[in-house]
Design an enzyme around this catalytic site. Sequence first.
Site, PDB file in Angstrom:
ATOM      1  N   GLN A 283      46.821  48.371  44.964  1.00  0.00           N
ATOM      2  CA  GLN A 283      45.773  49.381  45.159  1.00  0.00           C
ATOM      3  C   GLN A 283      46.372  50.791  45.141  1.00  0.00           C
ATOM      4  OE1 GLN A 283      42.638  48.808  45.103  1.00  0.00           O
ATOM      5  NE2 GLN A 283      42.111  46.885  46.067  1.00  0.00           N
ATOM      6  N   TYR A 312      41.983  35.346  42.887  1.00  0.00           N
ATOM      7  CA  TYR A 312      42.431  36.644  42.342  1.00  0.00           C
ATOM      8  C   TYR A 312      43.473  37.249  43.284  1.00  0.00           C
ATOM      9  CZ  TYR A 312      38.053  36.149  39.724  1.00  0.00           C
ATOM     10  OH  TYR A 312      37.039  35.678  38.937  1.00  0.00           O
ATOM     11  N   GLU A 333      46.186  32.791  41.019  1.00  0.00           N
ATOM     12  CA  GLU A 333      46.238  33.967  40.147  1.00  0.00           C
ATOM     13  C   GLU A 333      46.664  33.496  38.762  1.00  0.00           C
ATOM     14  OE1 GLU A 333      46.084  37.150  38.366  1.00  0.00           O
ATOM     15  OE2 GLU A 333      45.772  37.561  40.491  1.00  0.00           O
ATOM     16  N   ASP A 381      38.389  39.054  45.188  1.00  0.00           N
ATOM     17  CA  ASP A 381      38.587  40.479  44.868  1.00  0.00           C
ATOM     18  C   ASP A 381      38.722  40.581  43.354  1.00  0.00           C
ATOM     19  OD1 ASP A 381      39.162  43.139  44.802  1.00  0.00           O
ATOM     20  OD2 ASP A 381      41.060  43.021  45.890  1.00  0.00           O
ATOM     21  N   CYS A 408      34.877  46.169  43.374  1.00  0.00           N
ATOM     22  CA  CYS A 408      35.098  47.527  42.857  1.00  0.00           C
ATOM     23  C   CYS A 408      33.965  47.934  41.906  1.00  0.00           C
ATOM     24  CB  CYS A 408      36.443  47.625  42.147  1.00  0.00           C
ATOM     25  SG  CYS A 408      36.611  46.501  40.748  1.00  0.00           S
TER      26      CYS A 408
END
Length: 456
Positions: A283, A312, A333, A381, A408
């Site tokens: 991030q 994720y 992932e 996420d 997001c």
Amino acid sequence: MIKKNDVIEADIVDLSHEGLGVAKLDGLVFFVENALPGEKIQMRVLKVNKKIGYGKVEERLTTSADRNEAIDVAYLRSGIADLGHLTYEAQLKFKTKQVKDSLYKIAGIKDIEVPLTLGMGQPFAYRNKAQVPVRRVNGQLETGFFRKNSHDLMPIEDFYIQHPEIDQVILVVRDLLRRFDIKPYDEQEKTGLMRNVIVRRGHYSGEIMVIFVTTRPKIFRIEQLIELLVDQFPQVSSIMQNINDRDTNVIFGPEFRLLYGKDCITDQMLGNYFEISAPSFYQVNTEMAEQLYQTAIDFADVTQDDTVVDAYSGIGTIGLSFAKHVKKVYGVEVVPQAVENSQRNANLNGISNAHYVCDTAEKAMAKWVQEGIQATVILVDPPRKGLTESFIKASCQMNPDKIVYVSCNVATLARDVKHYEELGYKLSRIQPVDLFPQTHHVEAVSLLVKERSDDE
């Protein structure tokens, strides 16, 4: 009939989700850059079709009380700070409204409280990463930012929302590239060497990584350039090269090479240490990411009896933040290097109850169900495109008590929440978080809780 180049008086009545002023004239909706609700403007029509048009401000006749006059319009034109003309307090209200509107318009949800977006005390100079194109402008190598919706480079020295030290490193790199006459990439001619410079900086550690993206392996006099750069910035502990010879807008090619130091930098988040490699996702606003993840932990309200699936999982930032509060974390992932990173990060922090696999989330969750693993909480996420229907079904088949969704993109969040509600998971709480001050982007943490039937 309104046509291109007409100049007409218009009242701005709203902001679009991208922060453009909205005016309604003769049955048409116009979008206008750098215009705010409550302002009356003289608008020049730039483009018009059957239903919508685009205009620009020729003259502002009245000014909104929410206008920030101190912003340089270059930041609006480049998209670096496309909401910077709005005061910060008004930005937080705008983002809260975006979440409410999306939930209502897309998911039909209007009975949930959406608290004010969590904001920053100092909402600028926050980014820990810069991705800067290198191009020739007026005969000289420049670094900067592309003008919105174009590939015209605007030379910029102060990026406003990046950590100042990152800006300083970029300027020194720019001057060294000029000094050693290293040719910038030319998109039209497909010539030149240096495409992009990426700088990452640890928020707490102060460690800096510089990545040169080049069209071919050899960089003329790179050893001297590195020596001069590190001499000015001893905190540069990693210099990488990425080779990208493709005709593409994607920044990185497949090959990375270590030029100096180590192949990662280390930083902290919520008390855990993380190794951050050149291609890994981390991030860009550490301070607000900590608030984002802490909100997710608070929403999940986990105990030492809980088993968490981190879909994720990236390099493990959110899952490892949960690990000390729960019995077990399973992460999945699709990027092999990220899976290696997450396992290394677990070891780095002495975390033994986190297990990571490289797979699609759907396949991994199906295997875990077969192995008898019962997830009580699923964390998601996802990227901006949100979740696939197959993922939503697979996550429900794991039968968790709660799903914590970090988003997001509030439009895809609302779409996915609607699917989850149809499958028996009800939106219980939501909290917008301002990870990207001065821009129109907003993150949100949502809690979906399994609805129990009377016989459960």
